[in-house]
Design an enzyme around this catalytic site. Structure first.
Site: not given
Ligand SMILES: CCCCNC(=S)N1C[C@H](O)[C@@H](O)[C@@H](O)[C@H]1CO
Length: 651
Positions: A185, A263
């Site tokens: 991301e 995801e």
């Molecule tokens: C509050 C959101 C924190 C950001 N994380 C997000 S969107 N996510 C996408 C991320 O790639 C994954 O590793 C996980 O961290 C998942 C949430 O479980």
């Protein structure tokens, strides 16, 4: 099972040589842009995958979890590789025991599961510092996740160790890895440094060859900065998001080829002090079915969450510093303790409409154990063991130093100074610029005064005679794992102030608590000859036998406030009964000695001990402390409900 390296060539040479040598008819996994699909060995293929993290499950349970995922109808799994889990110090590597990711790859092969690998270098995952090693911050000026030469040098060094080990496991080399994600991301990160992404893409190609499918994953808003020419673009979103709009946006980046959600959120993470997160079964299954109808390949995040043992949890910052809980149950289809849930059967039913499900039943939930209540004995205040906890002695500095500066990555450090004049009236003690990272337990001459916490306005007033010892135990609650616009240093980031006086002349004691607890196990410390009235951070313990076989169980700590737990020397993680929502800690059965052998539990309680220092092992988890109130009353009248209302308050 070991994939092909028949000539046992030096691993760095392998990718180059495969360009020259004719390939045996090895497997292939490619994108077929003409028909918007994947091809596996030339045949149309769609993966239905689930995430589980080997680093959140004891190694002896990997096969059990993978079997259940296969029996759920998955044909692939997806997992991260946390850099900080494998390179604890620069140039020191650990791929042993529960860190043996190659043993995990072997187990996945045995379970007939393909692998989608996500080696980072940053992984997010609610894992400490998103998987980046804390020792990077010993260079305070480093710019993480950018083309900063210092950062890239460390990344190159790590990947030149890891990726050649991965190479034989690639599908076209006879292994089970069908694709590999670059970064994580990246479009959600403020830097948007395309030189960094290009560097990573070049490094992955150089070390993995040109056949493996490399891809990126971003939320819809991150696709612009997270995608890169030459890397297949994928997206992530959950049941509440608009699939049609999101996939339409993805098509702007990948006009042809299979749609991929890397995801698809089956649940969500939990923060200490916030409500337990859940995602409804109908919402999850409806979204999954809609994607499968489109022919999309989907990875469900998480399919099995597991546990943030030790100090490994990460944190987020949303106006307030929010550490992730020890449980990573994630309301996932397979529960933290490895049990199939109704959500799993509902998902399995959806998958069965699109592809064959292995015949045979899912294993039933594992048998659980109840035990106790057990009364713990007081071993002594943490300060009483300072010599053992910091055998090399303190570091002296005019101003307080960070954890990173003294090379302490996790856990606790004691900061000590002495009052240079008597403070007879209650006088405010505070740290400017929100400089407590993350919680400070304050003692004067060994007497507990109270707690200061990051991002929390709280006043603490002290008195003390000239020469009195002022001790501040600093707890690192886990480093920011997402969206942090700056490096998350830990410790006292500024010199504290008492009244109008800036306190200087500090002694820093990095505490090796885990080493001491391991040394104490399995003996039971002699009862302290002078029973102290516990004040502040204090060790408690007991030993107990389990008659018969050991079983999964859930440690419940009624009346305790906040601390750390070890079972037979294994750091089970943090508890925060007072704050919730998690009220129990999962105890995997392999941690416990069966058939009458003595087990030892040690607590470090950081704040206040209950009048009856007891613990219990329950046969079910309590992850949402509203449930806790009803459940506990049915358990036993003498165990009072201990948690506060859901919102943050008090300790
Ligand atoms: C509050 C959101 C924190 C950001 N994380 C997000 S969107 N996510 C996408 C991320 O790639 C994954 O590793 C996980 O961290 C998942 C949430 O479980």
């Amino acid at each position: 099972m070991a994939p092909k390296n028949p000539l046992c060539l030096p691993s760095l040479l392998l990718p180059l040589l495969t360009l020259l040598l004719p390939q045996a008819d090895s497997g292939s996994f490619v994108v077929d842009r003409d028909h918007d699909r994947f091809l596996l060995d030339g045949a149309p293929f769609r993966y239905v995958s689930g995430s589980l993290h080997y680093f959140r499950v004891p190694r002896v349970l990997w096969a059990d979890r993978l079997f259940k995922m296969r029996m759920s109808g998955l044909n692939a799994i997806q997992f991260y590789v946390p850099w900080n889990y494998h390179e604890p110090e620069p140039g020191v590597y650990n791929f042993n025991g529960s860190r043996d990711l190659f043993a995990f790859l072997r187990e996945a092969t045995l379970a007939n599961l393909l692998v989608i690998l996500r080696p980072g270098p940053y992984i997010c995952a609610e894992w400490d510092m998103g998987g980046l090693p804390a020792w990077l911050l010993r260079n305070p000026k480093i710019h993480l996740r950018t083309s900063d030469p210092d950062f890239l040098a460390a990344v190159d060094s790590w990947f030149k160790v890891l990726l050649p080990k991965i190479y034989p496991w690639l599908y076209h080399n006879g292994g089970n890895i069908i694709s590999i994600q670059v970064e994580n991301e990246y479009g959600s990160y403020r830097a948007c440094d395309m030189n960094y992404m290009r560097h990573l893409a070049g490094l992955f190609r150089a070390l993995l060859g040109d056949k493996i499918l490399l891809f990126t994953t971003d939320g819809p808003e991150g696709l612009k900065c997270g995608s890169l020419q030459g890397l297949y673009t994928t997206v992530d979103f959950g049941p509440a998001d608009n699939m049609t709009k999101t996939f339409a946006l993805l098509r702007k980046y990948e006009p042809h080829g299979p749609l991929v959600n890397s995801e698809y959120y089956t649940g969500w993470l939990d923060y200490w002090g916030q409500n337990h997160s859940t995602r409804s079964i109908p919402a999850v299954t409806k979204g999954l079915e809609n994607m499968l109808k489109l022919g999309a390949s989907v990875n469900m995040y998480m399919f099995h969450g597991g546990t943030n043992f030790g100090y490994w949890n990460g944190a987020d910052e949303k106006g307030r510093f929010l550490p992730i809980t020890t449980s990573y149950d994630y309301d996932a289809p397979i529960s933290e303790s490895g049990d199939p849930t109704p959500k799993l059967f509902a998902i399995r039913n959806v998958i069965s409409k699109f592809q064959e499900i292995p015949l045979g039943p899912l294993p039933p939930p594992s048998p659980k154990m109840m035990l106790g209540p057990l009364t713990l004995q007081l071993d002594g205040d943490l300060l009483a063991f300072l010599d053992l906890l910091c055998p090399q002695g303190p570091i002296r500095s005019i101003l307080p130093m960070t954890f990173e500066a003294v090379k302490q990555d996790h856990g606790f450090m004691l900061y000590r100074t002495y009052l240079i004049h008597t403070v007879s009236k209650p006088t405010q003690f505070w740290v400017p610029n929100n400089g407590v990272h993350d919680r400070a337990y304050v003692m004067v001459d060994g007497v507990f005064q109270g707690v200061l916490e990051r991002n929390m306005k709280r006043n603490l007033f002290l008195t003390g005679k000239m020469g009195a010892k002022l001790d501040v135990l600093l707890e690192n609650m886990g480093r920011l794992s997402f969206g942090s616009n700056s490096s998350d240093f830990k410790g006292l980031l500024e010199p504290p102030i008492l009244g109008q006086t800036i306190l200087t002349q500090w002694l820093m004691f990095p505490l090796k608590i885990d080493n001491l607890v391991k040394r104490w196990f399995p003996i039971q410390l002699l009862k302290s000859s002078h029973p102290q009235t516990p004040s502040g951070p204090t060790f408690y313990s007991t030993v107990f036998p389990i008659f018969g076989s050991s079983r999964d169980t859930f440690l419940f700590l009624p009346g305790w406030t906040k601390g750390q737990v070890w079972i037979n020397g294994f750091n089970l993680g943090r508890y925060w009964t007072k704050r919730g929502p998690q009220q129990t800690l999962y105890v995997p059965r392999p941690l416990l000695f069966p058939r009458g052998a003595l087990n030892k539990i040690t607590l470090l309680e950081l704040e206040n001990v209950p009048s009856h220092p007891q613990i219990q092992f329950l046969d079910r988890p309590i992850l949402n402390n509203t449930l806790h109130k009803t459940y506990i009353y049915s358990l036993s009248a003498d165990v009072q409900s201990t948690s506060e209302p859901m919102e943050l308050s008090g300790h």
